[in-house]
Design an enzyme around this catalytic site. Structure first.
Site, PDB file in Angstrom:
ATOM      1  N   LYS A 189       0.129 140.763 155.925  1.00  0.00           N
ATOM      2  CA  LYS A 189      -0.981 139.821 155.718  1.00  0.00           C
ATOM      3  C   LYS A 189      -1.021 138.922 156.951  1.00  0.00           C
ATOM      4  O   LYS A 189      -0.217 138.002 157.095  1.00  0.00           O
ATOM      5  CB  LYS A 189      -0.715 138.993 154.458  1.00  0.00           C
ATOM      6  CG  LYS A 189      -1.946 138.473 153.739  1.00  0.00           C
ATOM      7  CD  LYS A 189      -2.773 137.462 154.494  1.00  0.00           C
ATOM      8  CE  LYS A 189      -2.234 136.063 154.529  1.00  0.00           C
ATOM      9  NZ  LYS A 189      -2.976 135.185 155.458  1.00  0.00           N
ATOM     10  N   GLU A 264      10.965 132.208 158.534  1.00  0.00           N
ATOM     11  CA  GLU A 264      11.002 131.680 159.912  1.00  0.00           C
ATOM     12  C   GLU A 264      10.001 130.529 159.933  1.00  0.00           C
ATOM     13  O   GLU A 264       8.795 130.763 159.903  1.00  0.00           O
ATOM     14  CB  GLU A 264      10.572 132.737 160.943  1.00  0.00           C
ATOM     15  CG  GLU A 264      11.072 134.174 160.720  1.00  0.00           C
ATOM     16  CD  GLU A 264      12.570 134.306 160.765  1.00  0.00           C
ATOM     17  OE1 GLU A 264      13.230 133.453 161.385  1.00  0.00           O
ATOM     18  OE2 GLU A 264      13.090 135.251 160.143  1.00  0.00           O
ATOM     19  N   CYS A 298       6.523 127.177 167.588  1.00  0.00           N
ATOM     20  CA  CYS A 298       7.436 126.572 166.612  1.00  0.00           C
ATOM     21  C   CYS A 298       8.655 125.925 167.252  1.00  0.00           C
ATOM     22  O   CYS A 298       9.120 124.893 166.797  1.00  0.00           O
ATOM     23  CB  CYS A 298       7.880 127.649 165.622  1.00  0.00           C
ATOM     24  SG  CYS A 298       8.483 129.129 166.436  1.00  0.00           S
ATOM     25  N   GLU A 398       6.530 117.744 162.781  1.00  0.00           N
ATOM     26  CA  GLU A 398       6.012 118.785 163.673  1.00  0.00           C
ATOM     27  C   GLU A 398       4.518 118.558 163.897  1.00  0.00           C
ATOM     28  O   GLU A 398       3.737 118.548 162.942  1.00  0.00           O
ATOM     29  CB  GLU A 398       6.239 120.165 163.049  1.00  0.00           C
ATOM     30  CG  GLU A 398       5.848 121.289 163.974  1.00  0.00           C
ATOM     31  CD  GLU A 398       6.058 122.670 163.350  1.00  0.00           C
ATOM     32  OE1 GLU A 398       5.896 122.810 162.124  1.00  0.00           O
ATOM     33  OE2 GLU A 398       6.365 123.609 164.104  1.00  0.00           O
TER      34      GLU A 398
HETATM   35  P1  NAD Z   1       1.011 128.295 157.425  1.00  0.00           P
HETATM   36  O1  NAD Z   1       2.286 128.155 156.686  1.00  0.00           O
HETATM   37  O2  NAD Z   1      -0.114 127.421 157.057  1.00  0.00           O
HETATM   38  O3  NAD Z   1       0.460 129.795 157.329  1.00  0.00           O
HETATM   39  C1  NAD Z   1       1.240 130.895 157.672  1.00  0.00           C
HETATM   40  C2  NAD Z   1       0.760 132.085 156.891  1.00  0.00           C
HETATM   41  O4  NAD Z   1       0.962 131.827 155.510  1.00  0.00           O
HETATM   42  C3  NAD Z   1      -0.712 132.435 157.059  1.00  0.00           C
HETATM   43  O5  NAD Z   1      -0.866 133.825 157.091  1.00  0.00           O
HETATM   44  C4  NAD Z   1      -1.336 131.859 155.809  1.00  0.00           C
HETATM   45  O6  NAD Z   1      -2.501 132.542 155.410  1.00  0.00           O
HETATM   46  C5  NAD Z   1      -0.232 132.088 154.799  1.00  0.00           C
HETATM   47  N1  NAD Z   1      -0.289 131.204 153.629  1.00  0.00           N
HETATM   48  C6  NAD Z   1      -0.817 129.958 153.535  1.00  0.00           C
HETATM   49  N2  NAD Z   1      -0.689 129.492 152.276  1.00  0.00           N
HETATM   50  C7  NAD Z   1      -0.074 130.452 151.566  1.00  0.00           C
HETATM   51  C8  NAD Z   1       0.363 130.561 150.211  1.00  0.00           C
HETATM   52  N3  NAD Z   1       0.161 129.579 149.341  1.00  0.00           N
HETATM   53  N4  NAD Z   1       1.002 131.688 149.830  1.00  0.00           N
HETATM   54  C9  NAD Z   1       1.226 132.683 150.711  1.00  0.00           C
HETATM   55  N5  NAD Z   1       0.828 132.650 151.996  1.00  0.00           N
HETATM   56  C10 NAD Z   1       0.199 131.544 152.426  1.00  0.00           C
HETATM   57  O7  NAD Z   1       1.412 128.141 158.966  1.00  0.00           O
HETATM   58  P2  NAD Z   1       0.453 128.219 160.233  1.00  0.00           P
HETATM   59  O8  NAD Z   1      -0.321 126.957 160.308  1.00  0.00           O
HETATM   60  O9  NAD Z   1      -0.264 129.505 160.270  1.00  0.00           O
HETATM   61  O10 NAD Z   1       1.548 128.276 161.401  1.00  0.00           O
HETATM   62  C11 NAD Z   1       2.167 127.161 161.886  1.00  0.00           C
HETATM   63  C12 NAD Z   1       3.574 127.024 161.338  1.00  0.00           C
HETATM   64  O11 NAD Z   1       4.312 128.221 161.551  1.00  0.00           O
HETATM   65  C13 NAD Z   1       4.338 125.940 162.061  1.00  0.00           C
HETATM   66  O12 NAD Z   1       5.121 125.205 161.152  1.00  0.00           O
HETATM   67  C14 NAD Z   1       5.227 126.747 163.009  1.00  0.00           C
HETATM   68  O13 NAD Z   1       6.347 126.056 163.459  1.00  0.00           O
HETATM   69  C15 NAD Z   1       5.571 127.927 162.160  1.00  0.00           C
HETATM   70  N6  NAD Z   1       6.039 129.072 162.981  1.00  0.00           N
HETATM   71  C16 NAD Z   1       7.367 129.427 162.930  1.00  0.00           C
HETATM   72  C17 NAD Z   1       7.836 130.477 163.727  1.00  0.00           C
HETATM   73  C18 NAD Z   1       9.296 130.895 163.715  1.00  0.00           C
HETATM   74  O14 NAD Z   1       9.597 131.964 164.239  1.00  0.00           O
HETATM   75  N7  NAD Z   1      10.195 130.104 163.170  1.00  0.00           N
HETATM   76  C19 NAD Z   1       6.939 131.182 164.536  1.00  0.00           C
HETATM   77  C20 NAD Z   1       5.606 130.787 164.565  1.00  0.00           C
HETATM   78  C21 NAD Z   1       5.159 129.738 163.765  1.00  0.00           C
END
Ligand code: NAD
Length: 495
Positions: A189, A264, A298, A398
């Site tokens: 997804k 992650e 991140c 963050e």
């Molecule tokens: P997000 O958590 O809003 O979304 C990530 C994914 O989760 C998307 O595909 C989104 O559609 C899905 N999602 C959202 N709500 C959901 C739910 N209720 N149930 C299931 N899936 C759901 O994060 P974002 O804004 O897309 O990305 C930014 C975040 O990701 C930051 O906190 C960043 O640090 C983190 N990040 C971490 C890493 C790592 O390797 N540790 C890498 C990249 C990004």
């Protein structure tokens, strides 16, 4: 349509709008025929529509993956047979590199050269795990008295993946490569803000001849498609990359079904800069780090702890260097920094700058909205620097934008305490010519990754993970990640 001239393959791809789901080797619309928009963050205009997967579509994808696991022969293939398909997929990604890079650059807003790096990294990850899978022991004898015993390693079954929008293709490579090399089938997804490159991958999967149902892609919104995937009882493993808030929800769903999960999550990375560094070089590298992908990384260096003896010179140099960062649309070959991904993200970044200042932080470099000629509707911001109290909201939370928070320190111990007070535990860096000191400090920072005289360092074979608020479950990129996708069984016969 794109606000710039795109290549013919990209135009043809976007003209297929609404783009379809990829389930069991077939493209199909979402059952309910609903769609969502794809926005070009640099121009603020619509690029295409994508079908929005509902719970019924996610269920179809999981069922297709389950069938493929049982019946396609994928799970039973020898690693070198699977490797033929996976190397072919890596080859196709390389052959389509320019198209994929353009799609990624357009969708995320990143400079084309950066997008190209991400695409190449996907292939490199796929090849790394495909090769590694040839060399691990799938049957390990266990030496114990009076028993013949062995450990046998099997793929789990269906592995589910939910990815964020900041590095859609690169992270997809980090996620699915070990799972596939181990013989699992996958359901992906992608993030609703950047799904295009993952959807383009579907056609390469087909062209590579990978059996139908081994790789399934269900674009859609997080609260619906993502939540349906995470709580599906038919998945055998879950891997989520994104925010800690959503990570908790995923963990809860998986906990209920007792499905093993990798999370992650976010970070609030620090850079500890001692007084013996080359100031120009360190400032240059940290500026590149915090503005890479417009700060939407991140693990990036967001808290800059600078030794008091060099603090003033460091800050002066940093102001100059941050102002030089070239901001531009993805097709600008000189640009280092593109727009933020969305209006929502722009409001978030500008909001943190405001809240930080309200809580007393000094705006060392003001930041704020940026103007890019001809792209007035894009989500552009300038790099910013704040300074002040470590309890300031902009220093603790963050931001996910090109913003660094400056802190001054005198003693090594003080720096350690400042870094380690964060609830996050993703990545930090230490900067010093004294490598004994750098190594000592690096080991005392509470995070899964410590870098020395560099920031944002990723090497296939070196694990990349998070602890505390930044994640759990073993991480990615290491050799053990492949083993994470194999369940262990012991087979024992008393003698
Ligand atoms: P997000 O958590 O809003 O979304 C990530 C994914 O989760 C998307 O595909 C989104 O559609 C899905 N999602 C959202 N709500 C959901 C739910 N209720 N149930 C299931 N899936 C759901 O994060 P974002 O804004 O897309 O990305 C930014 C975040 O990701 C930051 O906190 C960043 O640090 C983190 N990040 C971490 C890493 C790592 O390797 N540790 C890498 C990249 C990004």
């Amino acid at each position: 349509m794109p606000a710039t001239k795109t290549s013919i393959p990209v135009e043809a791809f976007l003209a297929e709008s609404p783009l379809q789901l990829f389930i069991g080797g077939q493209w199909r619309p979402a059952e309910k025929k609903q769609t969502f928009e794809v926005i070009d963050p640099g121009a603020g205009t619509r690029l295409a529509h994508i079908y929005d997967s509902g719970a019924e579509d996610v269920d179809a994808a999981v069922q297709a993956a389950r069938r493929a696991f049982r019946q396609s022969g994928w799970a039973a293939m020898r690693p070198n047979e699977r490797g033929v398909y996976l190397h072919r997929l890596a080859d196709l990604v390389e052959q389509n590199r320019d198209t994929l890079a353009e799609i990624e650059a357009l969708d995320v807003g990143k400079p084309l050269a950066h997008a190209r790096f991400d695409i190449e990294n996907f292939s490199a990850t796929m090849r790394y795990y495909t090769e590694l899978a040839l060399h691990i022991a799938y049957r390990d004898p266990i030496a114990v008295p009076r028993h013949e015993a062995r450990t046998v390693r099997h793929p789990y079954g269906v592995c589910a993946f939910i990815f964020p929008w900041n590095f859609p293709f690169l992270l997809a490579g980090w996620g699915i490569s070990p799972a596939l090399a181990a013989g699992n089938t996958v359901v992906v997804k992608p993030a609703e803000d950047a799904s295009l490159s993952t959807l383009y991958l579907a056609r390469l999967v087909k062209e590579a001849g990978i059996p139908d149902g081994v790789i399934n892609i269900v674009p859609g919104l997080g609260e619906t498609a993502g939540a349906a995937l995470a709580r599906h009882p038919g998945i055998n493993r879950m891997s989520f990359t994104g925010s800690p808030e959503v990570g908790r929800l995923i963990g809860e769903s998986c906990g209920r079904n007792l499905v093993p999960v990798k999370l992650e999550l976010g970070g609030k990375g620090a850079a500890v800069v001692f007084d013996d560094v080359d100031i120009d070089q360190t400032v240059d590298r940290l500026t590149r780090a915090v503005t890479l992908n417009t700060g939407q990384v991140c693990c990036t260096a967001t808290r800059w702890l600078v030794h008091e003896r060099i603090y003033d010179r460091f800050v002066e140099t940093a102001i100059r260097r941050m102002q030089q960062v070239r901001i531009g649309y993805w097709d600008d070959p000189e640009a280092h920094m593109g727009p933020l991904i969305s209006r929502k993200q722009m409001d978030r970044v500008l909001g943190y700058l405001e809240k930080g200042k309200q809580q007393g932080a000094a705006a060392v470099l003001e930041g704020g909205p940026a103007a890019v000629a001809g792209k007035e509707q894009g989500f552009w911001v300038k790099p910013a620097m704040l300074a002040g109290d470590p309890e300031n909201i902009a220093c603790r939370e963050e931001i996910f934008g090109p913003v660094s928070f400056l802190l001054k320190f005198k003693e090594e111990q003080e720096a350690l305490e400042l870094v380690n007070r964060s609830p996050y535990g993703l990545a930090n860096s230490v900067w010093s010519q004294d490598l004994a000191r750098a190594g000592r400090v690096a080991e005392q920072l509470v995070a899964a990754n410590s870098w020395i005289n560099a920031h944002n360092v990723f090497v296939h074979g070196v694990p990349y993970a998070g602890v505390n608020l930044s994640g759990l479950g073993g991480g990615v990129l290491g050799p053990n990640t492949l083993l994470d996708y194999l369940r262990e069984q012991s087979v024992v016969r008393p003698l």
